[in-house]
Structure formats: C-alpha cells, structure tokens
Design a protein around this motif. Sequence first.
Motif, mmCIF file in Angstrom:
data_model
loop_
_atom_site.group_PDB
_atom_site.id
_atom_site.type_symbol
_atom_site.label_atom_id
_atom_site.label_comp_id
_atom_site.label_asym_id
_atom_site.label_seq_id
_atom_site.Cartn_x
_atom_site.Cartn_y
_atom_site.Cartn_z
ATOM 1 N N PHE A 25 2.199 -10.273 8.274
ATOM 2 C CA PHE A 25 2.670 -11.187 7.327
ATOM 3 C C PHE A 25 2.289 -10.723 5.962
ATOM 4 N N LEU A 26 1.159 -10.305 5.536
ATOM 5 C CA LEU A 26 0.631 -9.997 4.335
ATOM 6 C C LEU A 26 1.602 -8.777 3.887
ATOM 7 N N PHE A 27 1.993 -7.723 4.625
ATOM 8 C CA PHE A 27 2.759 -6.610 4.034
ATOM 9 C C PHE A 27 4.203 -7.309 3.967
ATOM 10 N N ALA A 28 4.606 -8.290 4.568
ATOM 11 C CA ALA A 28 5.987 -8.733 4.343
ATOM 12 C C ALA A 28 6.043 -9.558 2.999
ATOM 13 N N ALA A 29 4.945 -10.339 2.811
ATOM 14 C CA ALA A 29 4.735 -11.367 1.733
ATOM 15 C C ALA A 29 4.523 -10.797 0.441
ATOM 16 N N MET A 30 3.551 -9.793 0.665
ATOM 17 C CA MET A 30 3.132 -9.009 -0.661
ATOM 18 C C MET A 30 3.119 -7.564 -0.329
ATOM 19 N N PRO A 31 4.409 -7.003 -0.432
ATOM 20 C CA PRO A 31 4.625 -5.574 -0.473
ATOM 21 C C PRO A 31 3.642 -4.771 -1.143
ATOM 22 N N PHE A 32 3.203 -5.068 -2.183
ATOM 23 C CA PHE A 32 2.281 -3.971 -2.856
ATOM 24 C C PHE A 32 0.911 -3.857 -2.296
ATOM 25 N N LEU A 33 0.848 -4.390 -1.018
ATOM 26 C CA LEU A 33 -0.396 -4.260 -0.296
ATOM 27 C C LEU A 33 -0.168 -3.151 0.668
ATOM 28 N N ARG A 34 1.075 -2.712 1.046
ATOM 29 C CA ARG A 34 1.309 -1.791 1.821
ATOM 30 C C ARG A 34 0.611 -0.503 1.658
ATOM 31 N N LYS A 35 0.487 -0.200 0.348
ATOM 32 C CA LYS A 35 0.010 1.175 0.036
ATOM 33 C C LYS A 35 -1.722 1.088 0.357
ATOM 34 N N TYR A 36 -2.344 0.122 0.559
ATOM 35 C CA TYR A 36 -3.678 0.054 1.022
ATOM 36 C C TYR A 36 -3.819 0.156 2.732
ATOM 37 N N ALA A 37 -2.813 0.073 3.463
ATOM 38 C CA ALA A 37 -2.961 0.367 4.810
ATOM 39 C C ALA A 37 -3.563 1.572 5.112
ATOM 40 N N TRP A 38 -4.161 1.741 6.398
ATOM 41 C CA TRP A 38 -4.747 2.787 6.762
ATOM 42 C C TRP A 38 -3.720 4.166 7.244
#
Length: 157
Positions: free
Chosen positions: A134-147
């Motif tokens: 949900f977070l990655f879809a709603a706030m794509p800028f967070l994707r780069k912080y994934a492990w």
Amino acid sequence: QSTARAIKMNAEKLEFPDSSFDIVYGEAIIHHLDIDIAMQEIRRVLKPGGFAMFLEPRGNNPVINRFRNRTPHLRTIDEHPLVKADFDIMKKYAEIEEKNFYLLSLSSFVFRKLIKSELLFRINKAIYDKLDSFLFAAMPFLRKYAWYCIVKLKMKR
C-alpha cells in the motif's frame, strides 16, 4: 522433458553464444558486478523479446545501511546494493519494471531471528507486506528505501 545444468563462469564475460536465452534470472548477483558490463552481456545472450529478472538488495535505506556498515564480515568486498545510479545504467539497456519489498515488513525478522517465533514472524510479515505494498503504491518515493527489489528488464535493441 527439460533438464537444467549449473555452469560456473564469469557473469561479466558469459561463454554463451549471442541470443541463447529467452530468460536470464539471477538472485543477488547484479550488485556484485559492474552493472554496465553485466547489462551488455545480458542483452547479448537474450533472444529478441526475451527478458531478465533479478532479485537484488537496494542501497538507500539508512537503517539497513547502518547494519551493513556494522557487519562488513557478512559481505564480500565487491558488494554494492543497488542505488539510483545503478538503475540509471540499467535504463540505458532496458525498460525496467520493479517490485520493491521489505520496508516495514523488515521488522518481522526480529520475530524470526531474536524471538525465534516462526508464527509471530509469519503473522507480522503478512500484515506488514500488505502495508508495504500500500505504501509503495500510494507513495512511490518510498520504494527506494526498500531492502530488496525484483527487477524485470526488457532489453532495448
């Protein structure tokens, strides 16, 4: 009936002829390589219309990077988890689709490693995996912080 055969070789200088494969797959390999050279080799050995898929660590999460810096004995000297510059190099050679995972769900591993509870790990991870998606879809800028991420590459010709 298909058979599989494992062959050890330099991934930056593959010994296969051009257009040998419909699919190239690797798990936690690209981040050990010179991305530019690896992309050239992948493009060379893929048949037209083929694709490559890799499961790779990302390198932008400050919490994970702190852990990496404190545990160098767990890594090899050539490792460099993927950052924007690596994706930029890949984009020279391919169209990229990516699926990122383990942001909040990374906390689930506490249940597996420290508390030693597989049940709590699975419950926590299932909840946080959904929240991560949900977070990655709603706030794509967070994707780069994934492990980790799954990177699918459709090579340009």
